[in-house]
Motif scaffolding. Structure first.
Motif, PDB file in Angstrom:
ATOM      1  N   LEU A 165       0.721  -1.046  -0.078  1.00 49.17           N
ATOM      2  CA  LEU A 165       0.127   0.192   0.020  1.00 49.17           C
ATOM      3  C   LEU A 165       1.138   1.232  -0.257  1.00 49.17           C
ATOM      4  O   LEU A 165       1.976   1.251   0.914  1.00 49.17           O
ATOM      5  N   TYR A 166       1.329   2.089  -0.784  1.00 52.13           N
ATOM      6  CA  TYR A 166       0.934   3.076  -1.171  1.00 52.13           C
ATOM      7  C   TYR A 166       0.426   4.387  -0.351  1.00 52.13           C
ATOM      8  O   TYR A 166      -0.190   4.341  -1.044  1.00 52.13           O
ATOM      9  N   LEU A 167       1.367   4.791   0.329  1.00 53.58           N
ATOM     10  CA  LEU A 167       0.728   6.769   0.856  1.00 53.58           C
ATOM     11  C   LEU A 167       0.899   7.696   0.603  1.00 53.58           C
ATOM     12  O   LEU A 167       2.927   7.433   0.686  1.00 53.58           O
ATOM     13  N   VAL A 168       1.067   8.029   0.024  1.00 51.08           N
ATOM     14  CA  VAL A 168       1.460   9.073  -0.920  1.00 51.08           C
ATOM     15  C   VAL A 168       0.866  10.656   0.227  1.00 51.08           C
ATOM     16  O   VAL A 168      -0.241  10.717   0.354  1.00 51.08           O
ATOM     17  N   PRO A 169       1.728  11.717   0.270  1.00 48.51           N
ATOM     18  CA  PRO A 169       1.065  12.943  -0.260  1.00 48.51           C
ATOM     19  C   PRO A 169      -0.435  13.245  -0.994  1.00 48.51           C
ATOM     20  O   PRO A 169       0.322  12.835  -2.352  1.00 48.51           O
ATOM     21  N   LEU A 170      -0.441  14.478  -1.021  1.00 50.51           N
ATOM     22  CA  LEU A 170      -2.088  14.406  -2.224  1.00 50.51           C
ATOM     23  C   LEU A 170      -1.174  15.026  -3.662  1.00 50.51           C
ATOM     24  O   LEU A 170      -0.251  15.379  -3.940  1.00 50.51           O
ATOM     25  N   SER A 182      -2.505   0.414  -8.003  1.00 46.47           N
ATOM     26  CA  SER A 182      -3.523   1.043  -8.510  1.00 46.47           C
ATOM     27  C   SER A 182      -3.603   1.319  -6.554  1.00 46.47           C
ATOM     28  O   SER A 182      -4.599   1.856  -6.324  1.00 46.47           O
ATOM     29  N   ASN A 183      -2.816   0.704  -6.010  1.00 47.14           N
ATOM     30  CA  ASN A 183      -3.215   0.198  -4.690  1.00 47.14           C
ATOM     31  C   ASN A 183      -2.131   1.593  -4.226  1.00 47.14           C
ATOM     32  O   ASN A 183      -1.195   1.303  -2.954  1.00 47.14           O
ATOM     33  N   PHE A 184      -3.283   2.949  -3.470  1.00 45.71           N
ATOM     34  CA  PHE A 184      -2.167   3.993  -3.109  1.00 45.71           C
ATOM     35  C   PHE A 184      -3.821   4.121  -2.225  1.00 45.71           C
ATOM     36  O   PHE A 184      -4.768   4.691  -3.172  1.00 45.71           O
ATOM     37  N   GLU A 185      -3.308   5.840  -1.543  1.00 42.75           N
ATOM     38  CA  GLU A 185      -4.318   6.475  -0.224  1.00 42.75           C
ATOM     39  C   GLU A 185      -3.475   8.030  -0.693  1.00 42.75           C
ATOM     40  O   GLU A 185      -2.430   7.999   0.245  1.00 42.75           O
ATOM     41  N   GLU A 186      -3.440   9.001  -1.027  1.00 42.01           N
ATOM     42  CA  GLU A 186      -3.290   9.880  -1.070  1.00 42.01           C
ATOM     43  C   GLU A 186      -3.811  10.683   0.106  1.00 42.01           C
ATOM     44  O   GLU A 186      -4.777  10.591   0.936  1.00 42.01           O
ATOM     45  N   LYS A 187      -2.809  11.469   1.060  1.00 38.18           N
ATOM     46  CA  LYS A 187      -3.220  12.134   1.973  1.00 38.18           C
ATOM     47  C   LYS A 187      -3.058  13.741   1.903  1.00 38.18           C
ATOM     48  O   LYS A 187      -1.911  13.968   1.784  1.00 38.18           O
ATOM     49  N   ASP A 188      -3.617  14.372   3.375  1.00 40.35           N
ATOM     50  CA  ASP A 188      -3.133  15.481   3.157  1.00 40.35           C
ATOM     51  C   ASP A 188      -2.725  15.311   4.379  1.00 40.35           C
ATOM     52  O   ASP A 188      -2.956  15.067   5.438  1.00 40.35           O
ATOM     53  N   TRP A 189      -1.770  16.886   5.274  1.00 38.99           N
ATOM     54  CA  TRP A 189      -1.379  17.136   6.571  1.00 38.99           C
ATOM     55  C   TRP A 189      -2.684  16.766   7.399  1.00 38.99           C
ATOM     56  O   TRP A 189      -3.468  17.376   7.533  1.00 38.99           O
ATOM     57  N   TRP A 190      -2.019  16.037   8.436  1.00 39.07           N
ATOM     58  CA  TRP A 190      -2.546  15.682   9.232  1.00 39.07           C
ATOM     59  C   TRP A 190      -3.877  14.392   9.497  1.00 39.07           C
ATOM     60  O   TRP A 190      -4.173  14.298  10.160  1.00 39.07           O
ATOM     61  N   GLU A 191      -3.513  13.835   8.333  1.00 36.79           N
ATOM     62  CA  GLU A 191      -4.494  13.208   7.457  1.00 36.79           C
ATOM     63  C   GLU A 191      -3.742  11.728   8.148  1.00 36.79           C
ATOM     64  O   GLU A 191      -2.573  11.270   7.885  1.00 36.79           O
ATOM     65  N   GLU A 192      -4.773  11.012   8.588  1.00 34.72           N
ATOM     66  CA  GLU A 192      -3.783   9.068   9.195  1.00 34.72           C
ATOM     67  C   GLU A 192      -4.994   8.182   8.448  1.00 34.72           C
ATOM     68  O   GLU A 192      -6.364   8.623   8.106  1.00 34.72           O
ATOM     69  N   LEU A 193      -3.924   6.924   8.734  1.00 35.22           N
ATOM     70  CA  LEU A 193      -4.474   5.895   8.151  1.00 35.22           C
ATOM     71  C   LEU A 193      -4.327   4.678   9.264  1.00 35.22           C
ATOM     72  O   LEU A 193      -3.395   5.124   9.952  1.00 35.22           O
ATOM     73  N   VAL A 194      -5.140   4.021   8.900  1.00 40.03           N
ATOM     74  CA  VAL A 194      -5.124   3.331  10.515  1.00 40.03           C
ATOM     75  C   VAL A 194      -4.602   1.610   9.278  1.00 40.03           C
ATOM     76  O   VAL A 194      -6.133   1.192   8.766  1.00 40.03           O
ATOM     77  N   GLY A 197      -3.754  -2.010  12.376  1.00 41.10           N
ATOM     78  CA  GLY A 197      -3.331  -1.594  13.674  1.00 41.10           C
ATOM     79  C   GLY A 197      -2.556  -0.502  13.773  1.00 41.10           C
ATOM     80  O   GLY A 197      -2.107  -0.204  14.998  1.00 41.10           O
ATOM     81  N   VAL A 198      -2.238  -0.204  12.601  1.00 41.07           N
ATOM     82  CA  VAL A 198      -0.312   0.536  12.788  1.00 41.07           C
ATOM     83  C   VAL A 198      -0.567   2.211  12.279  1.00 41.07           C
ATOM     84  O   VAL A 198      -1.593   1.552  10.683  1.00 41.07           O
ATOM     85  N   LYS A 199      -1.469   2.360  13.229  1.00 45.68           N
ATOM     86  CA  LYS A 199      -1.771   4.223  12.999  1.00 45.68           C
ATOM     87  C   LYS A 199      -0.287   5.009  11.632  1.00 45.68           C
ATOM     88  O   LYS A 199       1.054   5.049  11.930  1.00 45.68           O
ATOM     89  N   MET A 200      -0.920   5.447  10.640  1.00 45.00           N
ATOM     90  CA  MET A 200       0.027   6.459   9.541  1.00 45.00           C
ATOM     91  C   MET A 200      -0.251   7.536   9.400  1.00 45.00           C
ATOM     92  O   MET A 200      -1.731   7.471   8.583  1.00 45.00           O
ATOM     93  N   ALA A 201       0.624   8.599   9.900  1.00 41.64           N
ATOM     94  CA  ALA A 201      -0.448   9.729  10.030  1.00 41.64           C
ATOM     95  C   ALA A 201       0.973  10.800   8.684  1.00 41.64           C
ATOM     96  O   ALA A 201       1.814  10.735   8.967  1.00 41.64           O
ATOM     97  N   TRP A 224       5.889  12.132   7.933  1.00 37.49           N
ATOM     98  CA  TRP A 224       5.000  10.703   8.199  1.00 37.49           C
ATOM     99  C   TRP A 224       5.159   9.994   9.547  1.00 37.49           C
ATOM    100  O   TRP A 224       6.611  10.175   9.585  1.00 37.49           O
ATOM    101  N   VAL A 225       4.175   9.808  10.370  1.00 33.30           N
ATOM    102  CA  VAL A 225       4.115   9.564  11.833  1.00 33.30           C
ATOM    103  C   VAL A 225       3.145   8.320  11.508  1.00 33.30           C
ATOM    104  O   VAL A 225       2.885   7.861  11.318  1.00 33.30           O
ATOM    105  N   ILE A 226       4.229   7.013  12.623  1.00 29.28           N
ATOM    106  CA  ILE A 226       4.146   5.854  12.712  1.00 29.28           C
ATOM    107  C   ILE A 226       3.959   4.810  14.052  1.00 29.28           C
ATOM    108  O   ILE A 226       4.881   5.438  14.947  1.00 29.28           O
ATOM    109  N   GLN A 227       2.474   5.013  13.943  1.00 32.46           N
ATOM    110  CA  GLN A 227       1.744   5.004  15.616  1.00 32.46           C
ATOM    111  C   GLN A 227       2.245   3.304  15.703  1.00 32.46           C
ATOM    112  O   GLN A 227       0.802   2.977  15.034  1.00 32.46           O
TER     113      GLN A 227
END
Ligand code: ZN
Ligand code: ZN
Length: 361
Positions: A165-170, A182-194, A197-201, A224-227
């Motif tokens: 899974l690719y997590l990328v900025p907008l 196709s396996n990606f999600e775009e994120k804006d600042w302060w957006e998160e995804l779990v 069980g691992v949170k990535m912000a 990125w923060v990985i929790q």
């Protein structure tokens, strides 16, 4: 009657439009910007001044052609078996393999020989990747900080394919889309995804983006923060010194491990808005209130005026100046793995695995 209702709807739409259309401060009509106080943009004219004028004026410092970096032999076999323990392995530059709660995460993976649009020119790798690509454990997540060639490498992504899974900025999704990913999600600042069980912000950074002369700041940049269950890590990507460090520490702390860039910082007049130097990286570490510091963005590709082996020397001086505990600064060699177990204290590996982990200095 119908007209009255329609008119009423239009009035409601118009009066609520400014609210719903209100953009975050780092969004612009054409892309993105750094909204932080004191930020001064350096444009293409400044780039030419640095690259052309300073060369003509003889201001470019001499640098060695070769360096003697140590490459730790890491065949990946320990990492392949590990599905419980937090480990961080430095592949080189900003590429890290992070194992947390059974997930294998790569940050800004670059296995190419050059970080450049072409493989016959551009900054060349001075040290082989810390783990051969074919020896990597199965990659679950790829975190991308921004689209510069030393962070977003087309050839490596083509090799990784659609499994992670690719997590990328907008706006970086389009680049992946073009590669058939196709396996990606775009994120804006302060957006998160779990994920498992691992949170990535996605968190702010003070930087910029471009892959050509015509696409400056059209895609977003971030850290990125990985929790995980017991540990929190922060990967800064590329960034200048900014108030975001304190804010990230406040929102996600306590941060166990902060991976902060220490290279590509000279000349300061050009680099300081977008690249911290080692002394500022120490300030950032203090702002974050992190426990361990892993330096990245050095020792691999020559991108700036300081010699490739200068950043850790400057980092050590900054550690001393601030009276900080040297053992908290994990200056990894290429290919070196750090194990964190079970909470906080990085442990030296058992005897038979010494090959994978050299105790820090
Ligand atoms: Zn960059
Ligand atoms: Zn960079």
């Amino acid at each position: 009657m119908q007209n009255t209702v329609r008119n009423l709807m239009v009035i409601i739409m118009l009066t609520t439009a400014p609210l719903s259309a209100q953009k975050p401060v780092h969004h612009t009509d054409k892309g993105f910007r750094n909204p932080f106080p004191g930020f001064e943009d350096r444009g293409f004219a400044d780039f030419l001044k640095w690259q052309v004028m300073e060369r003509i004026q003889g201001k470019k410092p001499d640098k060695p052609d070769r360096y003697n970096f140590e490459l730790v032999k890491n065949d990946g076999s320990f990492l392949l078996e590990n599905d419980t323990t937090l480990t961080v392995t430095w592949i080189g530059h900003s590429s890290l393999l992070i194992q947390i709660d059974g997930l294998n995460i790569l940050t800004d993976p670059v296995w190419s020989d050059r970080c450049s649009p072409v493989q016959f020119a551009g900054p060349k790798r001075h040290v082989e990747p810390g783990i051969a690509f074919e020896n990597l454990p199965p990659v679950d997540v790829v975190l991308i900080s921004h689209n510069h060639y030393d962070h977003l490498d087309r050839r490596t992504i083509e090799k990784l394919g659609n499994r992670p899974l690719y997590l990328v900025p907008l706006k970086i999704g389009e680049f992946l889309d073009d590669l058939g990913i196709s396996n990606f999600e775009e994120k804006d600042w302060w957006e998160e995804l779990v994920f498992n069980g691992v949170k990535m912000a996605c968190v702010p950074a003070q930087h910029f983006s471009n892959r050509s002369l015509f696409d400056r700041n059209k895609t977003l940049w971030s850290g990125w923060v990985i929790q995980g269950k017991t540990h929190t890590l922060y990967f800064a990507g590329d960034t200048g010194y900014f108030p975001g460090f304190a804010e990230i520490g406040k929102r996600y702390g306590p941060i166990d491990v902060a991976a902060l860039p220490i290279g590509a910082y000279l000349p300061r007049w050009f680099m300081s808005p977008v690249h911290i130097d080692p002394a500022e990286a120490v300030e950032a570490y203090l702002d974050l209130q992190a426990e361990y510091f892993i330096p990245i963005h050095w020792g691999t590709f020559e991108l700036a005026d300081e010699p490739l082996d200068q950043p850790p020397k400057d980092l050590k001086k900054a550690i001393e100046r601030n009276n900080l505990e040297a053992g908290k600064f994990l200056i990894l060699k290429h290919g070196e793995t750090r194990i964190f177990e079970p909470k906080k204290d990085p442990l030296a590996l058992p005897e038979h695995d010494k090959i994978h982990a050299i105790p820090g200095k």
